[in-house]
Structure formats: structure tokens, C-alpha cells
Design a protein around this motif. Structure first.
Motif, PDB file in Angstrom:
ATOM      1  N   ASN A  15       1.674  40.863 -41.463  1.00 33.35           N
ATOM      2  CA  ASN A  15       0.782  39.749 -41.136  1.00 33.35           C
ATOM      3  C   ASN A  15       1.562  38.442 -40.997  1.00 33.35           C
ATOM      4  O   ASN A  15       1.216  37.419 -41.566  1.00 33.35           O
ATOM      5  CB  ASN A  15      -0.336  39.607 -42.174  1.00 33.35           C
ATOM      6  CG  ASN A  15      -1.404  38.593 -41.772  1.00 33.35           C
ATOM      7  OD1 ASN A  15      -1.846  37.808 -42.589  1.00 33.35           O
ATOM      8  ND2 ASN A  15      -1.830  38.602 -40.531  1.00 33.35           N
ATOM      9  N   SER A  16       2.623  38.519 -40.194  1.00 29.52           N
ATOM     10  CA  SER A  16       3.441  37.313 -40.003  1.00 29.52           C
ATOM     11  C   SER A  16       3.619  36.934 -38.539  1.00 29.52           C
ATOM     12  O   SER A  16       4.028  35.819 -38.250  1.00 29.52           O
ATOM     13  CB  SER A  16       4.829  37.509 -40.626  1.00 29.52           C
ATOM     14  OG  SER A  16       5.524  38.540 -39.955  1.00 29.52           O
ATOM     15  N   VAL A  20      -1.214  37.710 -36.334  1.00 33.21           N
ATOM     16  CA  VAL A  20      -1.562  36.290 -36.357  1.00 33.21           C
ATOM     17  C   VAL A  20      -1.690  35.745 -34.929  1.00 33.21           C
ATOM     18  O   VAL A  20      -2.629  35.003 -34.617  1.00 33.21           O
ATOM     19  CB  VAL A  20      -0.522  35.487 -37.171  1.00 33.21           C
ATOM     20  CG1 VAL A  20      -0.772  34.002 -37.080  1.00 33.21           C
ATOM     21  CG2 VAL A  20      -0.518  35.938 -38.624  1.00 33.21           C
ATOM     22  N   SER A  38      -6.902  37.923 -39.381  1.00 33.06           N
ATOM     23  CA  SER A  38      -5.748  38.824 -39.383  1.00 33.06           C
ATOM     24  C   SER A  38      -5.337  39.068 -40.824  1.00 33.06           C
ATOM     25  O   SER A  38      -5.615  38.251 -41.716  1.00 33.06           O
ATOM     26  CB  SER A  38      -4.572  38.235 -38.593  1.00 33.06           C
ATOM     27  OG  SER A  38      -4.050  37.090 -39.231  1.00 33.06           O
ATOM     28  N   ARG A  46       4.692  34.881 -45.433  1.00 33.88           N
ATOM     29  CA  ARG A  46       4.815  33.704 -44.574  1.00 33.88           C
ATOM     30  C   ARG A  46       4.566  34.077 -43.123  1.00 33.88           C
ATOM     31  O   ARG A  46       4.841  35.187 -42.698  1.00 33.88           O
ATOM     32  CB  ARG A  46       6.185  33.051 -44.722  1.00 33.88           C
ATOM     33  CG  ARG A  46       7.344  33.759 -44.042  1.00 33.88           C
ATOM     34  CD  ARG A  46       8.615  32.934 -44.142  1.00 33.88           C
ATOM     35  NE  ARG A  46       9.733  33.240 -43.319  1.00 33.88           N
ATOM     36  CZ  ARG A  46       9.799  33.408 -42.015  1.00 33.88           C
ATOM     37  NH1 ARG A  46       8.742  33.388 -41.291  1.00 33.88           N
ATOM     38  NH2 ARG A  46      10.935  33.629 -41.387  1.00 33.88           N
ATOM     39  N   VAL A  47       4.017  33.123 -42.395  1.00 34.60           N
ATOM     40  CA  VAL A  47       3.806  33.309 -40.962  1.00 34.60           C
ATOM     41  C   VAL A  47       5.066  32.840 -40.246  1.00 34.60           C
ATOM     42  O   VAL A  47       5.615  31.783 -40.561  1.00 34.60           O
ATOM     43  CB  VAL A  47       2.564  32.529 -40.482  1.00 34.60           C
ATOM     44  CG1 VAL A  47       2.399  32.654 -38.977  1.00 34.60           C
ATOM     45  CG2 VAL A  47       1.309  33.018 -41.205  1.00 34.60           C
ATOM     46  N   ASN A  48       5.519  33.620 -39.303  1.00 32.88           N
ATOM     47  CA  ASN A  48       6.746  33.295 -38.569  1.00 32.88           C
ATOM     48  C   ASN A  48       6.572  31.970 -37.812  1.00 32.88           C
ATOM     49  O   ASN A  48       5.568  31.774 -37.128  1.00 32.88           O
ATOM     50  CB  ASN A  48       7.080  34.427 -37.593  1.00 32.88           C
ATOM     51  CG  ASN A  48       8.412  34.228 -36.935  1.00 32.88           C
ATOM     52  OD1 ASN A  48       8.578  33.337 -36.112  1.00 32.88           O
ATOM     53  ND2 ASN A  48       9.372  35.062 -37.303  1.00 32.88           N
ATOM     54  N   ILE A  52       3.651  30.423 -35.045  1.00 33.61           N
ATOM     55  CA  ILE A  52       2.948  29.152 -35.244  1.00 33.61           C
ATOM     56  C   ILE A  52       3.150  28.234 -34.042  1.00 33.61           C
ATOM     57  O   ILE A  52       2.197  27.635 -33.530  1.00 33.61           O
ATOM     58  CB  ILE A  52       3.405  28.476 -36.548  1.00 33.61           C
ATOM     59  CG1 ILE A  52       2.909  29.301 -37.746  1.00 33.61           C
ATOM     60  CG2 ILE A  52       2.904  27.036 -36.630  1.00 33.61           C
ATOM     61  CD1 ILE A  52       3.473  28.857 -39.088  1.00 33.61           C
ATOM     62  N   THR A  62      -3.409  25.894 -36.611  1.00 39.15           N
ATOM     63  CA  THR A  62      -2.587  26.756 -37.469  1.00 39.15           C
ATOM     64  C   THR A  62      -2.474  26.232 -38.893  1.00 39.15           C
ATOM     65  O   THR A  62      -1.790  26.837 -39.714  1.00 39.15           O
ATOM     66  CB  THR A  62      -1.169  26.900 -36.878  1.00 39.15           C
ATOM     67  OG1 THR A  62      -0.564  25.607 -36.791  1.00 39.15           O
ATOM     68  CG2 THR A  62      -1.205  27.556 -35.504  1.00 39.15           C
ATOM     69  N   LEU A  65      -3.255  28.886 -41.508  1.00 32.39           N
ATOM     70  CA  LEU A  65      -2.668  30.222 -41.370  1.00 32.39           C
ATOM     71  C   LEU A  65      -1.811  30.569 -42.572  1.00 32.39           C
ATOM     72  O   LEU A  65      -1.038  29.744 -43.061  1.00 32.39           O
ATOM     73  CB  LEU A  65      -1.803  30.317 -40.111  1.00 32.39           C
ATOM     74  CG  LEU A  65      -2.521  30.507 -38.795  1.00 32.39           C
ATOM     75  CD1 LEU A  65      -1.505  30.636 -37.666  1.00 32.39           C
ATOM     76  CD2 LEU A  65      -3.433  31.706 -38.829  1.00 32.39           C
ATOM     77  N   ARG A  66      -1.967  31.810 -43.016  1.00 35.03           N
ATOM     78  CA  ARG A  66      -1.119  32.317 -44.090  1.00 35.03           C
ATOM     79  C   ARG A  66      -1.065  33.831 -43.963  1.00 35.03           C
ATOM     80  O   ARG A  66      -1.958  34.453 -43.388  1.00 35.03           O
ATOM     81  CB  ARG A  66      -1.650  31.906 -45.459  1.00 35.03           C
ATOM     82  CG  ARG A  66      -3.020  32.421 -45.776  1.00 35.03           C
ATOM     83  CD  ARG A  66      -3.579  31.835 -47.093  1.00 35.03           C
ATOM     84  NE  ARG A  66      -4.945  32.257 -47.281  1.00 35.03           N
ATOM     85  CZ  ARG A  66      -5.319  33.424 -47.804  1.00 35.03           C
ATOM     86  NH1 ARG A  66      -4.403  34.288 -48.195  1.00 35.03           N
ATOM     87  NH2 ARG A  66      -6.588  33.742 -47.936  1.00 35.03           N
ATOM     88  N   SER A  67      -0.024  34.412 -44.484  1.00 33.66           N
ATOM     89  CA  SER A  67       0.127  35.860 -44.502  1.00 33.66           C
ATOM     90  C   SER A  67      -0.712  36.383 -45.658  1.00 33.66           C
ATOM     91  O   SER A  67      -0.522  35.988 -46.800  1.00 33.66           O
ATOM     92  CB  SER A  67       1.609  36.201 -44.695  1.00 33.66           C
ATOM     93  OG  SER A  67       1.794  37.583 -44.787  1.00 33.66           O
TER      94      SER A  67
END
Length: 164
Positions: A15-16, A20, A38, A46-48, A52, A62, A65-67
Motif C-alpha cells: 500500500n505504497s 494508492v 486503498s 509510507r507512501v512512495n 504522491i 494527498t 494518504l498513508r500506508s
């Protein structure tokens, strides 16, 4: 246009990135017709930053957004999903939770975006983002009759079988 808003959950292992990006693209391109989420089976925390940046370019907010783990969507207070789509091979092969309401499910596989240099990684993310966008565009173009539960499964599988 239907008054129903469809809840869609995109799943990937970490989920990165792919899940996402799918969430954001469907949210923006779906123009209120879809409520998107997601999650991952083993979120990496962490989201890549490339994901983002691409989502910011299309106007997706965004900031939140978080993993996160798919367990957040299992409880009684979680939104009931209409559609669940796996976007990586690992998540597609895992035993998923039993989702309330028996949502339509599909697998839309994309390669894991990566690169040995920063420029290669950015290019890989741009490529995968474009592939996701093409499939999302097919989904949002479906008429209401194709989004009904029985027809939806067939439609989702057909989109997933298209070249990304």
C-alpha cells in the motif's frame, strides 16, 4: 447518472504505490461516482513520494494518504465495499478477508514501479500511472447497467484483461 456511489478498495501488499495511485486516479476521474480507498496486506508504513507527486499533479488531495492495513476495512464500522481490486500479484494470491456484502472482485496487475536511478524510478512510476489511468478510464465509462453486481464482475475482469 445513478445516484449510487460505489465504494472501491484497491489492494496491494505494501500500500505504497500502485494501490494508492489507483485510489487517487479513480477518485479524480470518477467525479463523485466512486468513493475510493486503498490498503495493503502488509503495509510498509509510507507512501512512495513518486506516487504522491503524480497524484498531486492531477489534483488529488494527498494530505491524508498513508500506508494502511486492509484490516481497517474489516470491522462493522468500516464502509461496505462494492468493488475490490488487487493491483499486484502478491495481494492477488493472498487469502483475503471475507468482505461484508460480497463485493465484486477483480485483479488488475501492474508491475512494481522501480528503477536503479532516480530518473529511471520516476519514469517507471509515470509508466505504471498511465497504465492505471487507462483501466480507470474504462471503469468510469461503464454505464450504470454494467455496474450492477452480476454485470460488474464481468466488466471488471474484461478491463483487467486489457493491456495496461
Amino acid at each position: 447518472m445513478s445516484e449510487k456511489v460505489f465504494n472501491v478498495l484497491f489492494l496491494c501488499t505494501g500500500n505504497s504505490a500502485r494501490s494508492v495511485m489507483s485510489e487517487g486516479l479513480l477518485s479524480v476521474l470518477g467525479k463523485g461516482r466512486f468513493r475510493t480507498f486503498s490498503a495493503g496486506s502488509k503495509p510498509n508504513g509510507r507512501v512512495n513520494p513518486h506516487a504522491i507527486a503524480l497524484l498531486n499533479e492531477i489534483g488529488y488531495d494527498t494530505s491524508g494518504l498513508r500506508s494502511k492495513s486492509w484490516t481497517e476495512f474489516e470491522g462493522p464500522d468500516a464502509p461496505q465495499m462494492d468493488i475490490i481490486i488487487t493491483v499486484c500479484g502478491n495481494a492477488a494470491g493472498e487469502v483475503c478477508p471475507m468482505w461484508p456484502g460480497h463485493p465484486a472482485t477483480a485483479h488488475w496487475g501492474y508491475e512494481d514501479p522501480h528503477g536503479t536511478t532516480e530518473a529511471e524510478e520516476r519514469a517507471s512510476f509515470v509508466k505504471i500511472f498511465a497504465q492505471i489511468k487507462r483501466r480507470v478510464e474504462f471503469l468510469v465509462s461503464l454505464p450504470d447497467s454494467k455496474l450492477e453486481h452480476l454485470a460488474l464482475k464481468t466488466s471488471l475482469d474484461e478491463i483487467g484483461a486489457r493491456p495496461a
